[in-house]
Design an enzyme around this catalytic site. Structure first.
Site, PDB file in Angstrom:
ATOM      1  N   TYR A 287       6.886  -2.318  -3.819  1.00 21.20           N
ATOM      2  CA  TYR A 287       5.700  -1.829  -4.550  1.00 21.20           C
ATOM      3  C   TYR A 287       6.030  -1.081  -5.854  1.00 21.20           C
ATOM      4  CZ  TYR A 287       3.600  -2.926  -0.042  1.00 21.20           C
ATOM      5  OH  TYR A 287       3.201  -3.579   1.101  1.00 21.20           O
TER       6      TYR A 287
ATOM      7  N   ARG B 133       7.817   5.295  -0.858  1.00 22.36           N
ATOM      8  CA  ARG B 133       8.628   4.428   0.005  1.00 22.36           C
ATOM      9  C   ARG B 133       8.545   2.992  -0.518  1.00 22.36           C
ATOM     10  NH1 ARG B 133       9.571   8.473   2.335  1.00 22.36           N
ATOM     11  NH2 ARG B 133       9.141   9.249   4.431  1.00 22.36           N
TER      12      ARG B 133
ATOM     13  N   ASN C  43      -8.108  -3.880  -4.092  1.00 22.80           N
ATOM     14  CA  ASN C  43      -6.887  -4.127  -3.328  1.00 22.80           C
ATOM     15  C   ASN C  43      -7.173  -3.550  -1.941  1.00 22.80           C
ATOM     16  OD1 ASN C  43      -4.436  -4.255  -2.067  1.00 22.80           O
ATOM     17  ND2 ASN C  43      -3.257  -3.461  -3.814  1.00 22.80           N
TER      18      ASN C  43
ATOM     19  N   ALA D 227      -3.902  -3.326   3.737  1.00 17.58           N
ATOM     20  CA  ALA D 227      -3.750  -3.984   5.044  1.00 17.58           C
ATOM     21  C   ALA D 227      -5.069  -4.592   5.543  1.00 17.58           C
ATOM     22  CB  ALA D 227      -3.209  -2.998   6.067  1.00 17.58           C
TER      23      ALA D 227
ATOM     24  N   HIS E 170      -3.231  -7.796  -5.473  1.00 13.99           N
ATOM     25  CA  HIS E 170      -2.140  -7.282  -4.629  1.00 13.99           C
ATOM     26  C   HIS E 170      -0.930  -7.030  -5.501  1.00 13.99           C
ATOM     27  CE1 HIS E 170      -4.393  -8.005  -1.039  1.00 13.99           C
ATOM     28  NE2 HIS E 170      -4.737  -9.178  -1.536  1.00 13.99           N
TER      29      HIS E 170
ATOM     30  N   PRO F 151      -5.907   1.368   2.327  1.00 18.31           N
ATOM     31  CA  PRO F 151      -5.010   2.294   3.023  1.00 18.31           C
ATOM     32  C   PRO F 151      -3.559   2.264   2.545  1.00 18.31           C
ATOM     33  CG  PRO F 151      -5.684   0.485   4.460  1.00 18.31           C
ATOM     34  CD  PRO F 151      -6.552   0.421   3.240  1.00 18.31           C
ATOM     35  N   ASN F 152      -3.013   3.467   2.457  1.00 13.40           N
ATOM     36  CA  ASN F 152      -1.606   3.737   2.114  1.00 13.40           C
ATOM     37  C   ASN F 152      -1.261   3.552   0.642  1.00 13.40           C
ATOM     38  OD1 ASN F 152      -0.720   4.445   4.796  1.00 13.40           O
ATOM     39  ND2 ASN F 152      -1.056   2.304   5.305  1.00 13.40           N
TER      40      ASN F 152
ATOM     41  N   GLU G 258      -9.742  -9.806  -6.495  1.00 10.53           N
ATOM     42  CA  GLU G 258      -8.814  -9.217  -5.514  1.00 10.53           C
ATOM     43  C   GLU G 258      -7.437  -9.104  -6.161  1.00 10.53           C
ATOM     44  OE1 GLU G 258      -8.256 -11.967  -2.306  1.00 10.53           O
ATOM     45  OE2 GLU G 258      -6.984 -10.609  -1.142  1.00 10.53           O
TER      46      GLU G 258
ATOM     47  N   ARG H  69       5.464 -13.260   1.708  1.00 16.29           N
ATOM     48  CA  ARG H  69       5.850 -12.260   2.706  1.00 16.29           C
ATOM     49  C   ARG H  69       5.546 -12.742   4.134  1.00 16.29           C
ATOM     50  NH1 ARG H  69       3.852  -6.493   0.861  1.00 16.29           N
ATOM     51  NH2 ARG H  69       5.291  -5.906   2.540  1.00 16.29           N
TER      52      ARG H  69
HETATM   53  O1  CA2 Z   1       0.743  -5.954  -2.191  1.00 12.39           O
HETATM   54  C1  CA2 Z   1      -0.266  -5.274  -2.004  1.00 12.39           C
HETATM   55  O2  CA2 Z   1      -0.889  -4.729  -2.916  1.00 12.39           O
HETATM   56  C2  CA2 Z   1      -0.762  -5.021  -0.566  1.00 12.39           C
HETATM   57  O3  CA2 Z   1      -2.177  -5.052  -0.592  1.00 12.39           O
HETATM   58  C3  CA2 Z   1      -0.245  -3.629  -0.192  1.00 12.39           C
HETATM   59  C4  CA2 Z   1      -0.504  -3.236   1.253  1.00 12.39           C
HETATM   60  C5  CA2 Z   1      -0.104  -4.349   2.226  1.00 12.39           C
HETATM   61  O4  CA2 Z   1      -0.519  -4.027   3.530  1.00 12.39           O
HETATM   62  C6  CA2 Z   1      -0.678  -5.710   1.825  1.00 12.39           C
HETATM   63  O5  CA2 Z   1      -0.217  -6.686   2.716  1.00 12.39           O
HETATM   64  C7  CA2 Z   1      -0.280  -6.077   0.410  1.00 12.39           C
HETATM   65  C8  CA2 Z   1       0.253  -1.946   1.592  1.00 12.39           C
HETATM   66  C9  CA2 Z   1      -0.251  -0.742   0.803  1.00 12.39           C
HETATM   67  C10 CA2 Z   1       0.769   0.300   0.473  1.00 12.39           C
HETATM   68  O6  CA2 Z   1       1.789   0.446   1.394  1.00 12.39           O
HETATM   69  C11 CA2 Z   1       2.817   1.326   1.172  1.00 12.39           C
HETATM   70  C12 CA2 Z   1       3.869   1.238   2.053  1.00 12.39           C
HETATM   71  C13 CA2 Z   1       4.948   2.067   1.895  1.00 12.39           C
HETATM   72  C14 CA2 Z   1       4.978   2.998   0.860  1.00 12.39           C
HETATM   73  C15 CA2 Z   1       3.927   3.085  -0.015  1.00 12.39           C
HETATM   74  C16 CA2 Z   1       2.839   2.246   0.143  1.00 12.39           C
END
Ligand code: CA2
Length: 144
Positions: free
Chosen positions: A22, A17, A73, A76, A99, A9-10, A97, A106
């Protein structure tokens, strides 16, 4: 050698953002790079992104007998999903896996990874390059 690259997700929002965490490149760029890195390693790949936990479970189940390895990946869901862990155990496909951020530096809730209980390796904090590392680690394992 055919691998499945799953993004949770996301991750489709990359670049829009939080560039400090990221990076500023988007999901389409990540896909192009993964395809390029797999081609360089002589591997076939399929990319899959979803915001839904059950869709990840379905995709992992469908990978049984079709893919030699998985790069995942779980985003969340990394920190919450026993269902994804169980699906990986059920299909028993070698998995790495990845990230983008350094989750170990974090928030406390990001220190837990259910998927890491199954994964061959967890790669973190290398940005998009982490996917290249994961692809190469999987290739090395599958060639053993
Ligand atoms: O560091 C990573 O790759 C994560 O898997 C990314 C996830 C986060 O929940 C994990 O803890 C670590 C978040 C995915 C993307 O989130 C965004 C947030 C804001 C803008 C764009 C993407």
């Amino acid at each position: 050698m055919k691998i499945l690259i799953i993004n949770g997700p996301n991750l489709n929002m990359l670049g829009l953002r939080e560039p400090g965490i990221y990076g500023d490149r988007n999901y389409a760029t990540l896909c192009t790079l993964c395809e390029q890195w797999c081609a360089e390693e002589g591997m076939e790949c399929e990319l899959f992104q979803t915001n839904h936990e059950g869709a990840i479970v379905d995709k992992i189940q469908e990978a049984y007998g079709r893919f030699d390895g998985i790069v995942i990946n779980p985003a969340a869901y990394t920190h919450t999903s026993v269902a994804i862990l169980d699906a990986l155990k059920a299909v028993s496909i070698p998995t790495v896996e990845v990230h983008i951020s350094k989750v170990s530096d974090r928030e406390a809730f990001r220190q837990i990874s259910y998927v890491s209980l199954y994964a061959l390796r967890t790669i973190e904090g290398m940005g998009f390059e982490g996917y290249r590392e994961a692809i190469c680690a999987l290739k090395k394992h599958l060639n053993k």
